[in-house]
Design an enzyme around this catalytic site. Structure first.
Site, PDB file in Angstrom:
ATOM      1  N   ARG A 117      -3.793 -12.709 -13.615  1.00 43.52           N
ATOM      2  CA  ARG A 117      -3.318 -11.591 -13.549  1.00 43.52           C
ATOM      3  C   ARG A 117      -2.265 -11.088 -14.396  1.00 43.52           C
ATOM      4  O   ARG A 117      -1.197 -11.636 -14.581  1.00 43.52           O
ATOM      5  CB  ARG A 117      -2.587 -11.433 -12.115  1.00 43.52           C
ATOM      6  CG  ARG A 117      -1.767 -10.219 -11.822  1.00 43.52           C
ATOM      7  CD  ARG A 117      -1.563  -9.571 -10.468  1.00 43.52           C
ATOM      8  NE  ARG A 117      -2.713  -9.216  -9.625  1.00 43.52           N
ATOM      9  CZ  ARG A 117      -2.561  -8.976  -8.328  1.00 43.52           C
ATOM     10  NH1 ARG A 117      -1.541  -8.405  -7.735  1.00 43.52           N
ATOM     11  NH2 ARG A 117      -3.954  -8.376  -7.778  1.00 43.52           N
ATOM     12  N   HIS A 144     -10.164  -4.046 -11.755  1.00 42.51           N
ATOM     13  CA  HIS A 144      -9.929  -4.958 -10.556  1.00 42.51           C
ATOM     14  C   HIS A 144     -11.160  -5.442 -10.210  1.00 42.51           C
ATOM     15  O   HIS A 144     -11.403  -4.929  -8.780  1.00 42.51           O
ATOM     16  CB  HIS A 144      -8.868  -4.322  -9.711  1.00 42.51           C
ATOM     17  CG  HIS A 144      -8.084  -5.432  -8.525  1.00 42.51           C
ATOM     18  ND1 HIS A 144      -8.223  -6.889  -8.760  1.00 42.51           N
ATOM     19  CD2 HIS A 144      -7.276  -5.214  -7.556  1.00 42.51           C
ATOM     20  CE1 HIS A 144      -7.726  -7.206  -7.860  1.00 42.51           C
ATOM     21  NE2 HIS A 144      -6.998  -6.545  -7.088  1.00 42.51           N
ATOM     22  N   GLN A 147     -11.704  -6.915  -6.384  1.00 47.53           N
ATOM     23  CA  GLN A 147     -11.186  -6.047  -5.403  1.00 47.53           C
ATOM     24  C   GLN A 147     -12.381  -5.419  -4.997  1.00 47.53           C
ATOM     25  O   GLN A 147     -12.992  -4.982  -3.755  1.00 47.53           O
ATOM     26  CB  GLN A 147     -10.211  -5.069  -5.622  1.00 47.53           C
ATOM     27  CG  GLN A 147      -9.685  -4.268  -4.534  1.00 47.53           C
ATOM     28  CD  GLN A 147      -9.188  -4.935  -3.330  1.00 47.53           C
ATOM     29  OE1 GLN A 147      -8.404  -5.484  -3.617  1.00 47.53           O
ATOM     30  NE2 GLN A 147      -9.929  -4.387  -2.392  1.00 47.53           N
ATOM     31  N   ASP A 235      -5.320   4.526  -3.081  1.00 48.45           N
ATOM     32  CA  ASP A 235      -4.910   3.199  -3.483  1.00 48.45           C
ATOM     33  C   ASP A 235      -3.210   3.855  -3.919  1.00 48.45           C
ATOM     34  O   ASP A 235      -2.961   5.090  -3.821  1.00 48.45           O
ATOM     35  CB  ASP A 235      -5.344   2.825  -4.983  1.00 48.45           C
ATOM     36  CG  ASP A 235      -4.662   1.358  -5.394  1.00 48.45           C
ATOM     37  OD1 ASP A 235      -3.624   0.909  -4.603  1.00 48.45           O
ATOM     38  OD2 ASP A 235      -4.890   1.042  -6.447  1.00 48.45           O
ATOM     39  N   CYS A 274      -6.987  -0.912  -1.186  1.00 51.06           N
ATOM     40  CA  CYS A 274      -6.930  -2.330  -1.561  1.00 51.06           C
ATOM     41  C   CYS A 274      -5.618  -3.172  -0.997  1.00 51.06           C
ATOM     42  O   CYS A 274      -5.872  -4.236  -1.046  1.00 51.06           O
ATOM     43  CB  CYS A 274      -6.979  -2.393  -3.061  1.00 51.06           C
ATOM     44  SG  CYS A 274      -5.704  -1.801  -4.018  1.00 51.06           S
ATOM     45  N   ARG A 302     -11.744 -10.409   0.547  1.00 56.62           N
ATOM     46  CA  ARG A 302     -11.210 -11.037  -0.913  1.00 56.62           C
ATOM     47  C   ARG A 302     -11.576 -12.648  -0.754  1.00 56.62           C
ATOM     48  O   ARG A 302     -11.931 -13.114  -1.908  1.00 56.62           O
ATOM     49  CB  ARG A 302      -9.719 -10.777  -1.178  1.00 56.62           C
ATOM     50  CG  ARG A 302      -9.424  -9.279  -1.255  1.00 56.62           C
ATOM     51  CD  ARG A 302     -10.008  -8.640  -2.523  1.00 56.62           C
ATOM     52  NE  ARG A 302      -9.516  -9.516  -3.620  1.00 56.62           N
ATOM     53  CZ  ARG A 302      -8.382  -9.352  -4.115  1.00 56.62           C
ATOM     54  NH1 ARG A 302      -7.509  -8.354  -3.673  1.00 56.62           N
ATOM     55  NH2 ARG A 302      -8.031 -10.081  -5.439  1.00 56.62           N
TER      56      ARG A 302
HETATM   57  N1   CP Z   1      -5.146  -5.825  -3.424  1.00 56.18           N
HETATM   58  C1   CP Z   1      -4.674  -6.692  -4.100  1.00 56.18           C
HETATM   59  O1   CP Z   1      -5.216  -7.126  -5.250  1.00 56.18           O
HETATM   60  O2   CP Z   1      -3.459  -7.299  -3.775  1.00 56.18           O
HETATM   61  P1   CP Z   1      -2.484  -8.144  -4.156  1.00 56.18           P
HETATM   62  O3   CP Z   1      -1.564  -7.353  -5.297  1.00 56.18           O
HETATM   63  O4   CP Z   1      -1.656  -8.467  -3.180  1.00 56.18           O
HETATM   64  O5   CP Z   1      -3.053  -9.236  -4.693  1.00 56.18           O
HETATM   65  N1  NVA Z   2      -3.407  -0.234  -8.502  1.00 53.81           N
HETATM   66  C1  NVA Z   2      -2.744  -1.039  -8.126  1.00 53.81           C
HETATM   67  C2  NVA Z   2      -3.492  -2.230  -7.173  1.00 53.81           C
HETATM   68  C3  NVA Z   2      -2.629  -3.400  -6.672  1.00 53.81           C
HETATM   69  C4  NVA Z   2      -3.560  -4.334  -6.016  1.00 53.81           C
HETATM   70  C5  NVA Z   2      -1.935  -1.707  -9.080  1.00 53.81           C
HETATM   71  O1  NVA Z   2      -2.406  -1.749 -10.155  1.00 53.81           O
HETATM   72  O2  NVA Z   2      -0.692  -2.036  -8.880  1.00 53.81           O
END
Ligand code: CP
Ligand code: NVA
Length: 320
Positions: A117, A144, A147, A235, A274, A302
């Site tokens: 990440r 993502h 997701q 989101d 998400c 997930r």
């Molecule tokens: N939806 C998602 O990716 O959650 P986290 O940021 O908690 O991993």
């Molecule tokens: N769009 C959000 C998703 C988190 C899982 C972000 O990037 O923070």
């Protein structure tokens, strides 16, 4: 699949199987991953955890916060018989200017796959380019994919094939939407996007929208966009790395998903997010905690889909 006949893709002379973006895949491959996820979920409900990744080591590099991605990859890998190594950017020499490429080369000598990440998508691509083990995108500022695979599995469990669905995205044109755009070009569902001008799709996303032909519509008014929809998705208004939080809240406030908005959609429409969610911002508590919301099924999936993604990158397509 027994341990004896397991040959990791990277040792088999076959090309590395990264999982970086949905648009890199055919529908056939994504369907296989969805099928495997369904199978793994069913087996788990029956108390079975096939050890298909016995003794394999997954490095988990997290430059940013995470609850779902981090825990579900960690638990999923262990349920498949593998092991995990949690690494945060701050604790690694990455934080002292070691390059991403050198980090990839070194990790590849120790572990069998990497999930990362990291906000910079270019850094993800650099890592994947230099690694000699599979790399999985656990979220960048641009996409993502894990997701959205979980979202599709969740929709299909409740309502059947995603191909027949009209999906409406409400809010910021962010990384999760980008992966929905990629999915739409592959699966052929319909996708309405309701965003204000200030947080509308980037040039890059517009190019991907173009690739989906007439399946995607940009409709500024969220209520108009929600009409005839089977699935409404929200989101956070402030993604990781976004700096202008108060400005975003102000501009995006007409894009809150509340009961009035859900009432514009089909009567059996689902709500997804998400997570993490901010009740009172992008979604009202009534919708988030209401009967149309499937957000915790989405979070659970997930785990299952990422086990299938792990199996895929390790070159395993069937359980027996
Ligand atoms: N939806 C998602 O990716 O959650 P986290 O940021 O908690 O991993
Ligand atoms: N769009 C959000 C998703 C988190 C899982 C972000 O990037 O923070």
């Amino acid at each position: 699949m027994s341990k004896q006949n397991f040959v990791p893709a990277q040792q088999s002379g076959k090309p590395l199987r990264h999982f970086l973006d949905l648009k890199d895949f055919s529908k056939e491959t994504l369907r296989k991953i969805l099928e495997l996820s369904k199978e793994l979920k069913k087996l788990m409900a029956e108390g079975e955890r096939p050890p298909i990744l016995q003794d394999q080591m997954l490095a988990m590099v997290f430059e940013r916060e995470s609850t779902r991605t981090r825990v579900s990859f960690d638990v999923g890998m262990r349920q498949l018989g593998g092991q995990t190594l949690m690494l945060t950017g701050r604790e690694m020499q990455l934080s002292r200017d070691e390059t991403i490429a050198d980090t990839a080369r070194v990790l590849s000598r120790y572990v069998d796959a990497i999930i990362i990440r990291i906000l910079s998508h270019d850094d993800l691509l650099e890592l994947a380019g230099a690694a000699s083990v599979p790399v999985i995108n656990g979220l960048t500022h641009l996409s993502h994919p894990c997701q959205v695979m979980a979202d599709i599995q969740t929709y299909e469990e409740h309502r059947g094939p995603i191909e027949n669905a009209t999906v409406t995205w409400v809010g910021d044109a962010n990384n999760v939407l980008a992966s929905w755009v990629h999915a739409t070009a592959i699966f052929g569902n319909r996708l309405n996007i309701a965003c204000p001008d200030e947080y509308a799709p980037s040039q890059g996303m517009l190019a991907d929208i173009g690739a989906a032909g007439d399946k995607i519509n940009l409709i500024k008014d969220p209520k108009e966009a929600a009409k005839n929809s089977d699935l409404i998705i929200a989101d956070t208004w402030v993604s990781m790395g976004d700096k202008d939080a108060s400005e975003r809240r102000r501009i995006l406030s007409p894009y809150r998903v509340d009961k009035d908005l859900m009432d514009m959609a089909n009567s059996d429409a689902l709500f997804m997010h998400c997570l993490p969610a901010h009740r009172g911002d992008e979604v009202s508590a009534e919708v988030m905690d209401g009967v149309q919301s499937v957000v915790f099924d989405e979070a659970e999936n997930r785990l299952h889909i990422q086990k299938a993604i792990l199996a895929y990158v390790f070159g395993i397509e069937e359980l027996s």
